[in-house]
Scaffold this motif. Structure first.
Motif, PDB file in Angstrom:
ATOM      1  N   GLY A 126       0.788  -1.222   0.000  1.00  0.00           N
ATOM      2  CA  GLY A 126       0.000   0.000   0.000  1.00  0.00           C
ATOM      3  C   GLY A 126       0.821   1.272   0.000  1.00  0.00           C
ATOM      4  N   ASP A 127       2.144   1.147  -0.013  1.00  0.00           N
ATOM      5  CA  ASP A 127       2.995   2.329  -0.050  1.00  0.00           C
ATOM      6  C   ASP A 127       3.101   2.867  -1.473  1.00  0.00           C
ATOM      7  N   ALA A 128       3.768   3.986  -1.607  1.00  0.00           N
ATOM      8  CA  ALA A 128       3.996   4.585  -2.919  1.00  0.00           C
ATOM      9  C   ALA A 128       5.489   4.757  -3.146  1.00  0.00           C
ATOM     10  N   ALA A 129       5.932   4.501  -4.366  1.00  0.00           N
ATOM     11  CA  ALA A 129       7.322   4.692  -4.748  1.00  0.00           C
ATOM     12  C   ALA A 129       7.384   5.797  -5.798  1.00  0.00           C
ATOM     13  N   VAL A 130       8.574   6.319  -6.003  1.00  0.00           N
ATOM     14  CA  VAL A 130       8.764   7.445  -6.924  1.00  0.00           C
ATOM     15  C   VAL A 130       9.306   6.954  -8.255  1.00  0.00           C
ATOM     16  N   GLU A 131       8.778   7.492  -9.338  1.00  0.00           N
ATOM     17  CA  GLU A 131       9.291   7.235 -10.671  1.00  0.00           C
ATOM     18  C   GLU A 131       9.506   8.566 -11.380  1.00  0.00           C
ATOM     19  N   VAL A 132      10.381   8.551 -12.383  1.00  0.00           N
ATOM     20  CA  VAL A 132      10.722   9.802 -13.065  1.00  0.00           C
ATOM     21  C   VAL A 132      10.546   9.666 -14.575  1.00  0.00           C
ATOM     22  N   THR A 133      10.179  10.786 -15.199  1.00  0.00           N
ATOM     23  CA  THR A 133      10.142  10.916 -16.650  1.00  0.00           C
ATOM     24  C   THR A 133      10.804  12.233 -17.020  1.00  0.00           C
ATOM     25  N   ILE A 134      11.088  12.406 -18.301  1.00  0.00           N
ATOM     26  CA  ILE A 134      11.660  13.667 -18.774  1.00  0.00           C
ATOM     27  C   ILE A 134      10.522  14.629 -19.086  1.00  0.00           C
ATOM     28  N   LYS A 135      10.664  15.882 -18.686  1.00  0.00           N
ATOM     29  CA  LYS A 135       9.657  16.888 -19.017  1.00  0.00           C
ATOM     30  C   LYS A 135       9.469  16.927 -20.534  1.00  0.00           C
ATOM     31  N   PRO A 136       8.222  16.850 -21.008  1.00  0.00           N
ATOM     32  CA  PRO A 136       7.977  16.771 -22.449  1.00  0.00           C
ATOM     33  C   PRO A 136       8.655  17.871 -23.258  1.00  0.00           C
ATOM     34  N   TYR A 139      12.315  17.010 -23.659  1.00  0.00           N
ATOM     35  CA  TYR A 139      12.651  15.707 -24.236  1.00  0.00           C
ATOM     36  C   TYR A 139      13.450  15.791 -25.542  1.00  0.00           C
ATOM     37  N   PRO A 140      13.046  16.638 -26.496  1.00  0.00           N
ATOM     38  CA  PRO A 140      13.812  16.681 -27.755  1.00  0.00           C
ATOM     39  C   PRO A 140      15.284  17.019 -27.552  1.00  0.00           C
ATOM     40  N   ALA A 141      15.570  18.065 -26.807  1.00  0.00           N
ATOM     41  CA  ALA A 141      16.954  18.489 -26.633  1.00  0.00           C
ATOM     42  C   ALA A 141      17.760  17.518 -25.787  1.00  0.00           C
ATOM     43  N   VAL A 142      17.140  16.970 -24.762  1.00  0.00           N
ATOM     44  CA  VAL A 142      17.852  16.107 -23.823  1.00  0.00           C
ATOM     45  C   VAL A 142      18.047  14.697 -24.376  1.00  0.00           C
ATOM     46  N   PHE A 143      17.030  14.167 -25.020  1.00  0.00           N
ATOM     47  CA  PHE A 143      17.027  12.749 -25.375  1.00  0.00           C
ATOM     48  C   PHE A 143      17.283  12.476 -26.853  1.00  0.00           C
ATOM     49  N   VAL A 147      16.834  13.578 -33.907  1.00  0.00           N
ATOM     50  CA  VAL A 147      15.687  12.821 -34.420  1.00  0.00           C
ATOM     51  C   VAL A 147      14.652  13.825 -34.932  1.00  0.00           C
ATOM     52  N   PRO A 148      13.980  13.548 -36.066  1.00  0.00           N
ATOM     53  CA  PRO A 148      12.961  14.481 -36.572  1.00  0.00           C
ATOM     54  C   PRO A 148      11.937  14.862 -35.514  1.00  0.00           C
ATOM     55  N   ALA A 149      11.511  16.113 -35.544  1.00  0.00           N
ATOM     56  CA  ALA A 149      10.627  16.642 -34.508  1.00  0.00           C
ATOM     57  C   ALA A 149       9.340  15.839 -34.368  1.00  0.00           C
ATOM     58  N   ALA A 150       8.775  15.412 -35.478  1.00  0.00           N
ATOM     59  CA  ALA A 150       7.518  14.656 -35.421  1.00  0.00           C
ATOM     60  C   ALA A 150       7.706  13.328 -34.699  1.00  0.00           C
ATOM     61  N   VAL A 151       8.845  12.684 -34.928  1.00  0.00           N
ATOM     62  CA  VAL A 151       9.140  11.420 -34.252  1.00  0.00           C
ATOM     63  C   VAL A 151       9.394  11.656 -32.768  1.00  0.00           C
ATOM     64  N   THR A 152      10.150  12.704 -32.463  1.00  0.00           N
ATOM     65  CA  THR A 152      10.475  13.015 -31.074  1.00  0.00           C
ATOM     66  C   THR A 152       9.221  13.303 -30.252  1.00  0.00           C
ATOM     67  N   LYS A 153       8.254  13.956 -30.876  1.00  0.00           N
ATOM     68  CA  LYS A 153       7.003  14.262 -30.182  1.00  0.00           C
ATOM     69  C   LYS A 153       6.296  12.986 -29.763  1.00  0.00           C
ATOM     70  N   VAL A 154       6.331  11.983 -30.633  1.00  0.00           N
ATOM     71  CA  VAL A 154       5.727  10.692 -30.303  1.00  0.00           C
ATOM     72  C   VAL A 154       6.529   9.988 -29.208  1.00  0.00           C
ATOM     73  N   LEU A 155       7.851   9.997 -29.319  1.00  0.00           N
ATOM     74  CA  LEU A 155       8.703   9.357 -28.311  1.00  0.00           C
ATOM     75  C   LEU A 155       8.466   9.966 -26.929  1.00  0.00           C
ATOM     76  N   ALA A 156       8.327  11.274 -26.882  1.00  0.00           N
ATOM     77  CA  ALA A 156       8.104  11.949 -25.599  1.00  0.00           C
ATOM     78  C   ALA A 156       6.772  11.537 -24.981  1.00  0.00           C
ATOM     79  N   ALA A 157       5.755  11.383 -25.819  1.00  0.00           N
ATOM     80  CA  ALA A 157       4.430  11.000 -25.325  1.00  0.00           C
ATOM     81  C   ALA A 157       4.410   9.553 -24.852  1.00  0.00           C
ATOM     82  N   ALA A 158       5.258   8.715 -25.465  1.00  0.00           N
ATOM     83  CA  ALA A 158       5.238   7.277 -25.165  1.00  0.00           C
ATOM     84  C   ALA A 158       6.323   6.860 -24.177  1.00  0.00           C
TER      85      ALA A 158
END
Length: 238
Positions: A126-136, A139-143, A147-158
């Motif tokens: 019943g406890d909670a743990a912490v998880e992290v994601t990259i701010k959308p 995401y393009p600049a960091v990750f 990669v083409p912007a259209a592809v990166t937008k999908v990667l960030a969402a997924a």
């Protein structure tokens, strides 16, 4: 008798197995058997146990390929008996008893660290743990800057979140001490400092290929170069 190793591709954090699509196509075109299971991203020991179980259920030898945090996973999972080689792709390569936080702390921090968002998820009891994601927006600049912007937008969402505990969990074994290794260094990586990648590869005695100008998403932007090194590993261990 199976003699050609199967390439088992392990994605890292903030991505999924789909990030290997281009690499998978290249390997299949060269007749190399390949599988890309999901990496749970819940903890180094448990993730490595899952990947090791996937490897041991494959008939014949296996070359493990790990991207990013997946590099830490294959470092531990690579102790499985039928694993014959390790390929690191823009990855962490920890020593036995070393955590990713310790390894990362030896070098200047990348922009990733200041662009993470924390959320919680339920765990047993019943406890909670912490998880992290990259701010959308980061995401393009960091990750995936190359990669083409259209592809990166999908990667960030997924993108799939990583349990924060993985940064403090230590590697129980370093399979690169007993298995040959190869490494791709992404020269323009903004998620993992490329110096961390170079340091780990040198310490492991890996055969290294540096892809100049490549982002952390090098498997997406430069699949041919990544697949070529995997093919080298497969040939060397056949």
């Amino acid at each position: 008798m199976v003699t050609t190793p199967t390439a088992l591709l392990v994605h890292g954090a903030f991505a999924d197995a789909g990030s290997w699509t281009g690499v998978i196509a290249e390997l299949q075109n060269h007749g190399i058997p390949v599988v890309a299971p999901p990496n749970p991203l819940r903890g180094l020991a448990s993730d490595a146990a899952y990947i090791a179980s996937q490897a041991t259920q494959i008939d014949g030898p296996v070359v493990l390929v790990g991207h990013s945090y997946g590099g830490a996973v294959i470092t531990v999972a690579g102790a499985a008996e039928n694993v014959v080689g390790l390929v690191y792709v823009a990855a962490y390569i920890p020593e036995e008893g070393e955590s990713l936080g310790e390894l990362q702390g030896r070098f200047p921090l990348s922009p990733l660290v200041s662009n993470l968002t924390e959320k919680t998820y339920p765990v047993d009891g019943g406890d909670a743990a912490v998880e992290v994601t990259i701010k959308p927006e980061a995401y393009p600049a960091v990750f995936a800057a190359d990669v083409p912007a259209a592809v990166t937008k999908v990667l960030a969402a997924a993108q799939r979140p990583l349990a924060a505990s993985t940064f403090t969990e230590t590697a129980s074994v370093a399979a690169w001490k007993t298995k040959p290794s190869w490494a791709v260094v992404a020269g323009a990586d903004e998620a993992i400092n490329p110096e961390i990648e170079r340091f780990g590869a040198k310490r492991a005695g890996a055969t290294v290929v540096e892809v100049e100008g490549a982002s952390h998403a090098v498997a997406v932007s430069r699949p041919k170069e990544v697949a070529e090194l995997i093919r080298d590993a497969v040939r060397a261990t056949s």
